[in-house]
Motif scaffolding. Structure first.
Motif, PDB file in Angstrom:
ATOM      1  N   UNK A  69       0.857  -1.183   0.000  1.00 15.80           N
ATOM      2  CA  UNK A  69       0.000   0.000   0.000  1.00 15.80           C
ATOM      3  C   UNK A  69       0.894   1.234   0.000  1.00 15.80           C
ATOM      4  N   UNK A  70       0.637   2.123  -0.949  1.00 15.55           N
ATOM      5  CA  UNK A  70       1.418   3.359  -1.083  1.00 15.55           C
ATOM      6  C   UNK A  70       0.448   4.479  -1.410  1.00 15.55           C
ATOM      7  N   UNK A 129      -8.242  -3.915   6.765  1.00 17.43           N
ATOM      8  CA  UNK A 129      -9.238  -3.022   7.340  1.00 17.43           C
ATOM      9  C   UNK A 129      -9.378  -1.754   6.527  1.00 17.43           C
ATOM     10  N   UNK A 130     -10.029  -0.757   7.132  1.00 16.10           N
ATOM     11  CA  UNK A 130     -10.291   0.516   6.454  1.00 16.10           C
ATOM     12  C   UNK A 130      -9.215   1.545   6.755  1.00 16.10           C
ATOM     13  N   UNK A 153      -2.523   9.735  -5.067  1.00 15.29           N
ATOM     14  CA  UNK A 153      -2.481   8.441  -5.741  1.00 15.29           C
ATOM     15  C   UNK A 153      -2.508   7.340  -4.692  1.00 15.29           C
ATOM     16  N   UNK A 154      -3.352   6.339  -4.917  1.00 13.88           N
ATOM     17  CA  UNK A 154      -3.455   5.197  -4.014  1.00 13.88           C
ATOM     18  C   UNK A 154      -3.084   3.958  -4.824  1.00 13.88           C
ATOM     19  N   UNK A 155      -1.957   3.359  -4.430  1.00  8.94           N
ATOM     20  CA  UNK A 155      -1.460   2.168  -5.120  1.00  8.94           C
ATOM     21  C   UNK A 155      -1.565   0.988  -4.162  1.00  8.94           C
ATOM     22  N   UNK A 156      -2.374  -0.015  -4.540  1.00  8.26           N
ATOM     23  CA  UNK A 156      -2.544  -1.227  -3.739  1.00  8.26           C
ATOM     24  C   UNK A 156      -2.089  -2.423  -4.550  1.00  8.26           C
ATOM     25  N   UNK A 157      -1.453  -3.354  -3.885  1.00  6.77           N
ATOM     26  CA  UNK A 157      -0.956  -4.552  -4.548  1.00  6.77           C
ATOM     27  C   UNK A 157      -2.087  -5.267  -5.291  1.00  6.77           C
ATOM     28  N   UNK A 158      -1.832  -5.558  -6.554  1.00 11.99           N
ATOM     29  CA  UNK A 158      -2.783  -6.320  -7.348  1.00 11.99           C
ATOM     30  C   UNK A 158      -3.966  -5.520  -7.877  1.00 11.99           C
ATOM     31  N   UNK A 181     -10.433  -0.003   1.554  1.00 10.76           N
ATOM     32  CA  UNK A 181     -10.339  -1.267   2.281  1.00 10.76           C
ATOM     33  C   UNK A 181      -9.159  -2.079   1.766  1.00 10.76           C
ATOM     34  N   UNK A 182      -8.443  -2.673   2.676  1.00  8.63           N
ATOM     35  CA  UNK A 182      -7.341  -3.577   2.335  1.00  8.63           C
ATOM     36  C   UNK A 182      -7.744  -4.961   2.804  1.00  8.63           C
TER      37      UNK A 182
END
Length: 182
Positions: A69-70, A129-130, A153-158, A181-182
């Motif tokens: 998460x970045x 979680x949130x 910018x929100x970078x989440x794995x996958x 949410x992750x």
């Protein structure tokens, strides 16, 4: 005549109920501010995100650390804009708390603004979680007009990288960006 008044009164009552219901349903779609954010003039969520293009993704990958998460803030005007993220357990990462017990880190913190300004918060392995993301317009430069456009910018794995664009116009303004949410 009496029945006409009854019909009109019924119509007015129904219209008032519909107006009230509309206002109630509009409020349920907003992102609530994180607990540490005090109500401001405008704490409405930014709105829908868009997908970042490949050049934007490359640009944010060059800023600070990275992980599963970045969250990266970019702006080009002379002001101090602060990125805040509240983790699922309620811990807030910002300029006040640059690292969290769960491994989150604020590793890029620009305080003067100007061309290419950035802040970056990331987790190598974020807890599930949130996460609540918001900006605060902390201070303006004496030599620059107040306000401008910011991109988060929100970078989440996958997942594709999301981009949120927001205007900040007033010092001390707080603006919710998103709850993810992750």
């Amino acid at each position: 005549m009496r029945s006409m008044r009854m019909v009109l009164a019924s119509v007015y009552i129904i219209l008032i109920i519909l107006i009230l219901l509309t206002h109630c349903s509009d409020r349920s779609n907003t992102v609530e501010p994180a607990e540490s954010v005090e109500p401001a003039e405008s704490v409405e969520p930014v709105g829908p995100s868009e997908l970042a293009d490949s050049s934007e993704v490359r640009r944010i990958e060059e800023i600070g650390g990275t992980g599963d998460l970045k969250i990266t803030l970019l702006w080009n005007f002379h002001s101090d804009i602060d990125l805040h993220v509240q983790e699922p357990d309620g811990y807030e990462i910002s300029y006040k708390n640059k690292t969290s017990p769960s491994g989150g880190k604020l590793d890029t913190d620009n305080t003067s603004g100007g061309r290419g300004s950035a802040e970056n918060i990331y987790w190598e392995a974020p807890p599930t979680g949130q996460y609540k993301i918001w900006l605060e317009y902390y201070a303006s430069s004496q030599t620059s007009p107040i306000g401008g456009t910011c991109e988060v910018y929100v970078k989440r794995k996958g997942r594709p990288t999301l981009k949120y664009t927001v205007e900040l116009t007033t010092v001390k303004q707080k603006k919710n960006i998103a709850t993810i949410d992750i």
